[in-house]
Design an enzyme around this catalytic site. Structure first.
Site, mmCIF file in Angstrom:
data_model
loop_
_atom_site.group_PDB
_atom_site.id
_atom_site.type_symbol
_atom_site.label_atom_id
_atom_site.label_comp_id
_atom_site.label_asym_id
_atom_site.label_seq_id
_atom_site.Cartn_x
_atom_site.Cartn_y
_atom_site.Cartn_z
ATOM 1 N N GLY A 158 18.507 33.089 54.516
ATOM 2 C CA GLY A 158 18.034 31.816 54.497
ATOM 3 C C GLY A 158 16.685 31.860 54.355
ATOM 4 O O GLY A 158 16.072 32.832 53.605
ATOM 5 N N GLU A 201 9.051 29.117 46.712
ATOM 6 C CA GLU A 201 10.218 29.110 46.024
ATOM 7 C C GLU A 201 10.761 27.744 45.676
ATOM 8 O O GLU A 201 10.632 26.768 46.726
ATOM 9 C CB GLU A 201 11.022 29.966 47.061
ATOM 10 C CG GLU A 201 12.451 30.082 46.499
ATOM 11 C CD GLU A 201 13.325 30.857 47.325
ATOM 12 O OE1 GLU A 201 13.302 30.607 48.824
ATOM 13 O OE2 GLU A 201 14.611 31.772 47.092
ATOM 14 N N GLU A 233 17.901 38.590 54.744
ATOM 15 C CA GLU A 233 17.821 38.430 53.244
ATOM 16 C C GLU A 233 17.405 37.065 52.947
ATOM 17 O O GLU A 233 17.884 35.906 53.250
ATOM 18 C CB GLU A 233 19.123 38.217 52.626
ATOM 19 C CG GLU A 233 19.264 38.594 51.184
ATOM 20 C CD GLU A 233 19.619 37.202 50.500
ATOM 21 O OE1 GLU A 233 18.574 36.857 50.151
ATOM 22 O OE2 GLU A 233 20.725 36.824 50.360
ATOM 23 N N ARG A 255 21.919 28.542 37.954
ATOM 24 C CA ARG A 255 23.200 28.935 38.375
ATOM 25 C C ARG A 255 22.921 28.263 39.942
ATOM 26 O O ARG A 255 21.998 28.115 40.514
ATOM 27 C CB ARG A 255 22.911 30.400 38.939
ATOM 28 C CG ARG A 255 24.162 30.830 39.654
ATOM 29 C CD ARG A 255 24.005 32.514 39.826
ATOM 30 N NE ARG A 255 24.839 33.176 40.968
ATOM 31 C CZ ARG A 255 24.453 34.096 41.644
ATOM 32 N NH1 ARG A 255 23.303 34.698 41.710
ATOM 33 N NH2 ARG A 255 25.266 34.610 42.349
ATOM 34 N N GLU A 276 25.002 23.849 58.640
ATOM 35 C CA GLU A 276 25.574 22.709 59.103
ATOM 36 C C GLU A 276 26.070 21.853 57.730
ATOM 37 O O GLU A 276 27.001 20.922 57.885
ATOM 38 C CB GLU A 276 24.682 21.951 59.973
ATOM 39 C CG GLU A 276 23.407 21.270 59.182
ATOM 40 C CD GLU A 276 22.279 22.524 58.824
ATOM 41 O OE1 GLU A 276 22.284 23.456 59.387
ATOM 42 O OE2 GLU A 276 20.899 21.959 58.568
ATOM 43 N N THR A 335 12.449 32.338 54.527
ATOM 44 C CA THR A 335 11.366 33.260 55.014
ATOM 45 C C THR A 335 10.787 32.532 56.381
ATOM 46 O O THR A 335 10.774 33.324 57.314
ATOM 47 C CB THR A 335 10.411 33.503 54.049
ATOM 48 O OG1 THR A 335 11.163 34.237 52.938
ATOM 49 C CG2 THR A 335 9.276 34.609 54.526
ATOM 50 N N GLY A 384 13.590 33.053 58.956
ATOM 51 C CA GLY A 384 13.739 34.771 59.220
ATOM 52 C C GLY A 384 12.636 35.205 59.919
ATOM 53 O O GLY A 384 13.069 35.894 60.930
ATOM 54 N N CYS A 430 18.531 32.597 45.902
ATOM 55 C CA CYS A 430 17.496 33.244 46.483
ATOM 56 C C CYS A 430 16.722 34.015 45.482
ATOM 57 O O CYS A 430 15.663 34.557 45.302
ATOM 58 C CB CYS A 430 17.670 34.239 47.775
ATOM 59 S SG CYS A 430 17.994 33.284 49.183
ATOM 60 N N SER A 448 23.709 40.175 40.553
ATOM 61 C CA SER A 448 24.497 40.169 41.819
ATOM 62 C C SER A 448 25.639 40.672 41.618
ATOM 63 O O SER A 448 26.620 40.542 40.863
ATOM 64 C CB SER A 448 24.787 38.799 42.587
ATOM 65 O OG SER A 448 23.486 38.057 42.706
ATOM 66 N N LYS A 450 27.501 31.703 62.551
ATOM 67 C CA LYS A 450 26.910 30.126 62.531
ATOM 68 C C LYS A 450 26.759 29.931 61.094
ATOM 69 O O LYS A 450 25.619 30.313 60.510
ATOM 70 C CB LYS A 450 25.527 30.226 63.403
ATOM 71 C CG LYS A 450 24.609 29.001 63.121
ATOM 72 C CD LYS A 450 25.276 27.884 63.601
ATOM 73 C CE LYS A 450 24.267 26.545 63.372
ATOM 74 N NZ LYS A 450 24.292 26.272 61.836
HETATM 75 C C1 SIN Z 1 21.361 34.099 47.778
HETATM 76 O O1 SIN Z 1 20.954 33.375 47.223
HETATM 77 O O2 SIN Z 1 20.964 34.043 49.013
HETATM 78 C C2 SIN Z 1 22.567 35.255 47.514
HETATM 79 C C3 SIN Z 1 22.485 35.072 45.968
HETATM 80 C C4 SIN Z 1 23.562 36.244 45.360
HETATM 81 O O3 SIN Z 1 24.258 36.863 46.134
HETATM 82 O O4 SIN Z 1 23.447 36.176 44.457
#
Ligand code: SIN
Length: 505
Positions: A251, A405, A273, A301, A198, A253, A256, A307, A465, A195
């Site tokens: 996505g 955040e 995550e 970025r 959107e 918290t 989640g 996240c 990452s 999923k």
């Molecule tokens: C994310 O923001 O959810 C992932 C970031 C990343 O993988 O660098």
């Protein structure tokens, strides 16, 4: 992460033509077939840089998604019996097609997520690398032979696929968050129902088309598109369905926690995550130029919409003013605009709801006495989803920019005196995804790396990452790890097999 503000729907109904948009699939992908919602409903996909409609896709509901769950269950019966080598070869085929189409994929990321093209190419290469990695990891899904304490018994542990899984993915990395989950799931022998957010369903559908070209069997990779309105019922179905054996979600918290609760009804495995509140600490002994370069990369970025973005800059008092001057200089060089144009390095926010959230956080800081040194408002001359790169100082712990955040191009600076104080501020949050610090003192590097309450640490580095490394958080930032040699764990079950009555000579 799953909110599309209604004001975005009031934009012009003109359909914008991208170079390759006629080749974008416009139907959901279930059991190897392209299909519409049974209700016939659709929703529009908006380019966040221009507000134009770039695609219209089916708005599936729970009844439609049940068909995908059934297909994933039927396909699982044969997919789980394929050899690791067969799955590896199919993933490699998929990877080769993705690499061949990297420019086409990057154009989609820019069109639906608004990233500058260069950054989109970076995401495509990051996303593709998960498919390559898990095509290799498929063959290393080892079990264990354990020496038995009893002569007549032998102990073996093997890894088996969980079953069909539900993958719920965000808009901020339209390709990488799908490939990070789906290629691990497929490598382990699971089938999946995806999923996508959107805001960014086009990429998911194009990925599906390429799995078809790669020879991945029908029902193994299903994509169900849905509007913001239908998303909660689909999330709930995936979490509560006995036909889904695991969920992976990236996505917010808040969402989640809801999915975690829903998964309890079937005691379902869940990988989460979630959001972060990353501290970025600059100690007195740091190389300030490197710290500023790292800060810019981490903060801006994807326009701050990751996240792992630095959320709070903690600067030791001796270098506080110098760091802020240098950061301000660097921020003034950012070039904002439509990511498809040359030289742009800061795109729009994803939607109006995100703009409103960022603006609320900035105004809250202003009203509570913080200083805005750069920016501080919507950049309407570029479009209604653009926000000025913003620098805030004199921040207090009762301000939203300290506790929430931000998910936007807003740098928040806080001074501190000692290492102890810096760490106390850094850890004063219920989130724990990433943390960064700049220091040239080796002993301090070890101390602080261990003391930060996060899942990932950048030492003198703002971009951490990597496919090869375990991505995930502690506290309310999530459960489980993605990527790396641990990436298959969310999709496998360990089975213990005991061989008894073995005759010894
Ligand atoms: C994310 O923001 O959810 C992932 C970031 C990343 O993988 O660098």
């Amino acid at each position: 992460m799953f909110f599309l503000h209604t004001r975005t729907l009031r934009t012009s109904l003109k359909m914008y033509n991208y170079r390759h948009s006629s080749a974008w699939p416009s139907q959901a992908y279930i059991n190897g077939s392209w299909c519409n919602a049974k209700s016939g409903k659709t929703f529009n996909v908006i380019n966040p840089a221009t507000g134009e409609i770039i695609a219209t896709v089916p708005d599936l509901n729970a009844t439609d998604v049940q068909i995908a769950i059934n297909a994933a269950n039927i396909a699982f019966q044969s997919w789980k019996t394929t050899t690791a080598k067969e799955r590896s070869d199919l993933l490699r085929n998929w990877y080769n097609i993705l690499v061949k189409n990297k420019d086409y994929l990057a154009e989609i990321v820019t069109a639906e997520a608004g990233k500058p093209l260069q950054e989109s190419l970076g995401e495509v290469s990051y996303g593709n690398s998960f498919v390559e990695w898990f095509s290799e990891e498929a063959r290393r899904n080892y079990g264990e032979y354990v020496p038995s304490p009893i002569k007549s018994k032998e102990i073996l542990m093997i890894r088996q696929p969980l079953g069909p899984v539900g993958l719920i993915t965000p808009w901020n990395f339209p390709i990488a968050m799908i490939t990070r989950k789906a290629s691990a799931a497929l490598a382990a022998g699971c089938t999946c129902v995806i999923k996508p957010a959107e805001n960014t369903p086009i990429m998911a559908l194009v990925l599906a088309k390429f799995t078809q070209e790669a020879g991945i069997p029908n029902g193994v990779f299903n994509v169900v598109t849905a509007s913001r309105e239908n998303t909660p019922q689909i999330g709930q179905l995936l979490c509560e369905s006995p036909g889904i054996y695991g969920i992976s979600f990236t996505g917010s918290t808040e969402v989640g926690k809801l999915l975690y609760k829903q998964c309890s009804s079937t005691v379902k495995r869940i990988g989460l995550e979630l959001g972060g509140n990353a501290p970025f600490i600059v100690f007195d002994n740091a190389d300030l130029d490197k710290a500023v370069a790292g800060a810019m990369a981490s903060k801006f970025r994807n326009c701050g919409q990751t996240c792992v973005s630095a959320n709070r800059f903690l600067i030791q008092k001796q270098v506080y003013s110098k760091f802020i001057d240098k950061l301000m200089e660097a921020m003034k060089k950012l070039v904002m605009g439509n990511g498809k144009d040359c030289g742009i390095n800061l795109g729009p926010l994803i939607n109006i709801s995100q703009v409103e959230k960022v603006d609320r956080i900035v105004n809250d800081a202003k009203n509570k006495g913080a200083k805005i040194l750069v920016g501080g408002k919507q950049a309407m001359n570029y479009g209604e989803r653009f926000y000025e790169p913003t620098l805030i100082t004199d921040v207090k712990d009762n301000m939203a920019c300290y506790t929430e955040e931000i998910f936007g191009p807003v740098a928040v600076c806080i001074g501190f005196e000692s290492e102890e104080e810096g760490l106390k501020i850094a850890n004063n949050t219920n989130r724990g995804l990433a943390g960064y610090f700049y220091s040239n003192d080796l002993s301090q590097v070890w101390r602080v790396s261990k003391a930060l309450e996060v899942g990932m640490v950048g030492v003198n580095e703002g971009i951490i990452s990597s496919t090869e490394a375990a991505f995930g958080g502690v506290k309310e930032s999530g459960l489980g790890r993605e990527g790396s040699s641990h990436g298959l764990e969310d999709y496998t079950e360990i089975k213990y097999i005991c061989f008894g009555n073995i005759q010894q000579n």
